[in-house]
Design an enzyme around this catalytic site. Structure first.
Site, mmCIF file in Angstrom:
data_model
loop_
_atom_site.group_PDB
_atom_site.id
_atom_site.type_symbol
_atom_site.label_atom_id
_atom_site.label_comp_id
_atom_site.label_asym_id
_atom_site.label_seq_id
_atom_site.Cartn_x
_atom_site.Cartn_y
_atom_site.Cartn_z
ATOM 1 N N LYS A 256 0.851 -1.193 0.000
ATOM 2 C CA LYS A 256 0.000 0.000 0.000
ATOM 3 C C LYS A 256 0.887 1.243 0.000
ATOM 4 O O LYS A 256 1.879 1.305 0.734
ATOM 5 C CB LYS A 256 -0.902 -0.032 1.233
ATOM 6 C CG LYS A 256 -1.915 1.097 1.336
ATOM 7 C CD LYS A 256 -2.785 0.896 2.577
ATOM 8 C CE LYS A 256 -3.830 1.978 2.746
ATOM 9 N NZ LYS A 256 -4.673 1.739 3.945
ATOM 10 N N SER B 224 -9.568 -0.547 7.394
ATOM 11 C CA SER B 224 -9.001 -0.491 6.048
ATOM 12 C C SER B 224 -8.359 -1.787 5.596
ATOM 13 O O SER B 224 -8.149 -1.988 4.398
ATOM 14 C CB SER B 224 -7.962 0.635 5.966
ATOM 15 O OG SER B 224 -8.568 1.893 6.134
ATOM 16 N N SER C 72 -9.421 1.619 3.248
ATOM 17 C CA SER C 72 -8.653 2.446 2.338
ATOM 18 C C SER C 72 -7.650 1.658 1.506
ATOM 19 O O SER C 72 -7.110 2.169 0.527
ATOM 20 C CB SER C 72 -7.912 3.533 3.131
ATOM 21 O OG SER C 72 -6.989 2.964 4.047
#
Length: 570
Positions: free
Chosen positions: A57, A155, A131
């Protein structure tokens, strides 16, 4: 598979999936193949992730690759890897690229990014979840076997649910947050997406470790990432949350609760604390992390992200203390919960919104998505998000098993069983789930302990064992040379002529904790060597004088069977 085969498969899967919005940076094909050749030439060298592709990420540092956190105006290029990334590379993993996210990890929808919206692998009209949208989609599409995400409010779990994969939310502080762009620094954690529970756990074993440079790092009280065997009598809690969920989610959750024989509890205090993450002082913590950007360069922010961060400027200190007191109550409630239950089962998300719904209302659907995930880090829980079924339209429904901090290894067999009961394939790939590994065997720093009474799984004193790092190994019986006596709410085991075989459970306990547990055991009970059918083992024994007048219940074959007769007669 060899590293080259892994690399070629990852590149082919990425080309076939053809979703550029997964990526903020993708390594060139040539660089990926060159690194795979190097790994192949080196050989495994004992590296547990040799040649396995992974993605990161883009709020986690990878040396020489820009970190944007989903905000081009914030970008910087780190000189060193985040410790979690460094550990993966040292373990032989093959870095493929950095993935898209809700800007600054602020969101659960996966749409708040200037780099586009990763495509939901089951329905392009639905949000992918955030997210950690790109990381989850990369696993769900079969591009990589595992990915790093982050989890503050969910997330690392919500996008796992929408992609039909596993999301592991580790204990906060168990993985270094150095090199991670903070969201809410006090409750952030790097998380793992994977094809199965055990593949996620294997990755956490690599990346976990105390970091003295991280002020929120914590030392584990015991080795918490060793996999237990499946409990014979798990105690799982659930809640009546159907009114908060879409019908398909409520139906799947009901089936999952039935599979685990879950018992209802009241989670109203947890739901109240969940709202604090975006409606309380932790919004101000997000604002503090990006104070310079908000004050000097607000135009680089996504409009919704900016709205949320600006709301943190209005938080009052007096309200913060009300929130802190509420959270302390919720944490104490969690302690009571996990003293009585091994896990809490909840839906991961109450629904999956469409892209159109989020365009029409950028805040409302996102707020609802965090209903069941927001409180986990605040209340110091660990857990797994796993698929628990499918809606009538074919989209997956996710469930979440939560336990106390440092329970990842103990939760693994329960979460894996839940996953395999309701899903047979990985994400949208159609590929079968990888087979589960056997439980970890007794380690050199552990002692096997034969439990025959209230310390067994599902019984009142089992928390004394698990609280010290105990993990279930197997069921066992003694040689036919013992007698079992009922001493009120616990049994006494005595070696005696004319005795019988007595059933119990073997647990692995950190050797350093044996004395601590013994100190909690009242006379006439103690520890001694018990002759099991498969060999000697430390176990609970009673003094002969202490059982002289107690009822002999040997004929029932074990304490659990004896309790069953008492329940039938009551």
């Amino acid at each position: 598979m060899t590293p080259m085969q892994h690399a070629e498969a990852a590149l082919a899967a990425d080309a076939a999936h053809a979703d550029a919005a997964i990526w903020i940076h993708r390594q060139p094909d040539a660089a990926i193949l060159d690194r795979a050749r190097t790994l192949e030439a080196e050989g495994p060298r004992g590296r547990p992730l040799w040649g396995i592709p992974f993605v990161v990420k883009d709020n986690i540092d990878v040396a020489g690759v820009p970190t944007t956190a989903g905000c081009p105006g914030y970008a910087y290029t780190p000189a060193v890897d985040a410790p979690a990334v460094r550990r993966l590379l040292e373990a032989g993993a093959l870095f493929i690229g950095k993935t898209n996210l809700d800007q600054f990890a602020t969101g659960l929808v996966g749409t708040r990014s200037p780099y586009g919206v990763p495509r939901n692998v089951f329905d392009p009209e639905l949000v992918p979840g955030g997210s950690s949208s790109g990381s989850a989609c990369a696993v769900a599409a079969g591009i990589v076997r595992f990915a790093l995400g982050t989890d503050t409010a969910g997330s690392g779990r919500v996008p796992a649910a929408f992609g039909g994969i596993v999301g592991l939310k580790p204990t906060v502080g168990s993985i270094s947050a150095t090199g991670l762009v903070p969201a809410c620094r006090s409750v952030d954690t790097i998380s793992v997406f994977a094809r199965s529970v055990d593949e996620a756990l294997a990755v956490q074993r690599v990346i976990a470790g105390f970091d003295g440079q991280d002020p929120y790092a914590r030392r584990p009280p015991y080795p918490h990432l060793r996999r237990s065997a499946a409990l014979p009598a798990p105690r799982v809690a659930m809640a009546d949350v159907a009114p908060l969920c879409e019908p398909a989610v409520a139906a799947a959750y009901r089936q999952a609760c039935g599979f685990l024989n879950a018992a209802p509890i009241d989670i109203s205090l947890f739901l109240e604390s969940a709202r604090l993450l975006y409606e309380g002082p932790w919004v101000a913590e997000r604002t503090a992390a990006l104070r310079d950007v908000l004050g000097r360069r607000p135009d680089v922010l996504h409009p919704t992200t900016r709205t949320i961060l600006e709301s943190g400027l209005d938080r009052r200190t007096v309200d913060a203390f009300d929130a802190f007191h509420t959270l302390r109550q919720a944490r104490r409630e969690a302690e009571h919960l996990f003293a009585r239950h091994d896990a809490l089962l909840l839906p991961t998300a109450p629904f999956c919104p469409s892209l159109a719904e989020v365009v029409a209302d950028p805040l409302g659907p996102n707020r609802r998505l965090g209903t069941f995930t927001n409180f986990a880090n605040l209340c110091d829980m660990a857990g797994y998000a796993v698929p628990i079924g499918f809606a009538p339209d074919g989209t997956p429904v996710g469930g979440m098993l939560l336990g106390p901090a440092w329970s990842e290894g103990r939760l693994a067999p329960l979460a894996d069983a839940l996953h395999r009961r309701f899903a047979a394939t990985v994400g949208a790939t159609g590929h079968p789930l990888p087979p589960p590994p056997p439980p970890d065997t007794l380690a050199a720093d552990e002692t096997a302990l034969f439990c025959i009474g209230a310390h067994m799984s599902g019984l009142p004193l089992n928390g004394q064992v698990t609280g010290l790092g105990g993990r279930f190994l197997r069921q066992a019986t003694t040689e036919p040379a013992y007698r079992l006596f009922a001493l009120g709410n616990r049994p006494g085991l005595l070696r005696a002529s004319g005795g019988g075989a007595v059933a119990g459970e073997v647990w692995a306990l950190p050797t350093a904790a044996i004395g601590t547990l013994l100190a909690q055991v009242p006379p006439p009970l103690g520890f001694g060597t018990v002759a099991l059918a498969d060999g000697p083992c430390l176990g609970f024994l009673a003094e002969s004088a202490g059982v002289a007048d107690a009822p002999d219940v040997t004929r029932f074959g074990g304490w659990r069977a004896w309790l069953g007769t008492q329940a039938e007669g009551s």
